[in-house]
Design a protein around this motif. Structure first.
Motif, short mmCIF file in Angstrom:
data_model
loop_
_atom_site.label_atom_id
_atom_site.label_comp_id
_atom_site.label_asym_id
_atom_site.label_seq_id
_atom_site.Cartn_x
_atom_site.Cartn_y
_atom_site.Cartn_z
N LEU A 10 6.54 -39.50 -52.55
CA LEU A 10 6.82 -40.91 -52.24
C LEU A 10 6.83 -41.77 -53.50
O LEU A 10 7.66 -42.67 -53.64
N ALA A 11 5.91 -41.49 -54.43
CA ALA A 11 5.87 -42.27 -55.67
C ALA A 11 7.12 -42.03 -56.51
O ALA A 11 7.64 -42.95 -57.14
N GLU A 12 7.63 -40.80 -56.50
CA GLU A 12 8.86 -40.51 -57.24
C GLU A 12 10.07 -41.17 -56.57
O GLU A 12 11.01 -41.56 -57.25
N ALA A 13 10.04 -41.27 -55.26
CA ALA A 13 11.18 -41.85 -54.54
C ALA A 13 11.12 -43.38 -54.51
O ALA A 13 12.16 -44.04 -54.69
N TRP A 14 9.95 -43.96 -54.27
CA TRP A 14 9.84 -45.41 -54.04
C TRP A 14 9.19 -46.16 -55.18
O TRP A 14 9.19 -47.40 -55.18
N GLY A 15 8.60 -45.48 -56.13
CA GLY A 15 7.99 -46.15 -57.26
C GLY A 15 6.51 -46.41 -57.03
O GLY A 15 5.91 -45.98 -56.06
N GLY A 16 5.92 -47.15 -57.96
CA GLY A 16 4.49 -47.38 -57.95
C GLY A 16 4.03 -48.54 -57.09
O GLY A 16 2.83 -48.71 -56.87
N ASP A 17 4.93 -49.36 -56.59
CA ASP A 17 4.57 -50.51 -55.76
C ASP A 17 4.56 -50.07 -54.30
O ASP A 17 5.61 -49.79 -53.72
N LEU A 18 3.38 -50.02 -53.71
CA LEU A 18 3.25 -49.55 -52.33
C LEU A 18 4.01 -50.43 -51.33
O LEU A 18 4.38 -49.97 -50.25
N ARG A 19 4.26 -51.69 -51.68
CA ARG A 19 4.98 -52.57 -50.76
C ARG A 19 6.41 -52.11 -50.52
O ARG A 19 7.03 -52.47 -49.53
N ARG A 20 6.96 -51.32 -51.44
CA ARG A 20 8.32 -50.80 -51.27
C ARG A 20 8.36 -49.51 -50.45
O ARG A 20 9.42 -49.06 -50.07
N TRP A 21 7.24 -48.94 -50.21
CA TRP A 21 7.15 -47.67 -49.48
C TRP A 21 7.37 -47.91 -47.99
O TRP A 21 7.20 -49.03 -47.50
N PRO A 22 7.70 -46.86 -47.26
CA PRO A 22 7.77 -46.99 -45.79
C PRO A 22 6.43 -47.46 -45.24
O PRO A 22 5.37 -47.02 -45.71
N VAL A 23 6.47 -48.36 -44.29
CA VAL A 23 5.26 -48.97 -43.76
C VAL A 23 4.29 -47.92 -43.21
O VAL A 23 3.08 -48.03 -43.40
N ALA A 24 4.82 -46.90 -42.58
CA ALA A 24 3.96 -45.87 -41.99
C ALA A 24 3.15 -45.13 -43.06
O ALA A 24 2.06 -44.64 -42.77
N ASP A 25 3.64 -45.07 -44.29
CA ASP A 25 2.95 -44.32 -45.35
C ASP A 25 2.05 -45.20 -46.21
O ASP A 25 1.23 -44.68 -46.96
#
Length: 142
Positions: A10-25
């Motif tokens: 997920l960090a490689e796909a969405w980066g280091g900002d958790l706000r950009r990650w899928p909400v479920a994760d």
């Protein structure tokens, strides 16, 4: 349940900002980050990489490349879209807002005139009825 491998993906796909990650994760990642220093290191590395990417210059295609792409699109039967004129869009929006404001002012003026006119019409009707039955104006008006 979040694992270190899943967090890395997920960090490689969405980066280091958790706000950009899928909400479920996001919540699961925060839980893992709270207990696993290795997870924090993965997220810190992704954040550093994001910072590096944000400082790199944006690539600009050359005019020759642009002309080749447009020529290939024309050969394929595609037509270029006309350039949008932002100022023209703003002008249309402003004139529409002006018309809307004028319409609102007209409705308000019409309602206020109707109130006065209704009162005048009612008074005239009372006076007319009073004259029909032979009452003097001074008796009606007091």
């Amino acid at each position: 349940m979040m694992t270190l491998d899943r967090l890395t993906v997920l960090a490689e796909a969405w980066g280091g900002d958790l706000r950009r990650w899928p909400v479920a994760d996001q919540v699961a990642a925060e839980r893992l980050l709270a207990v696993d220093p290795a997870a924090r290191a993965v997220l810190d590395a992704a954040t550093a990489f994001d910072a590096l990417l944000s400082t790199s210059p944006q690539p600009r295609p050359s005019a020759a490349l642009r002309d080749r792409v447009v020529a290939e699109a024309a050969r394929a039967g595609l037509k270029p879209r006309p350039a949008r004129r932002f100022w023209l869009d703003r002008l249309v929006l402003a004139s529409g807002a002006g018309w809307a404001a004028a319409a609102c002012a007209g409705v308000i003026a019409g309602l206020s005139l109707t109130t006065y006119m209704t009162a005048d019409i009612q008074a005239d009707a009372v006076l007319y009825q009073a004259t029909l039955i032979g009452i003097d104006d001074t008796e009606v008006l007091g």
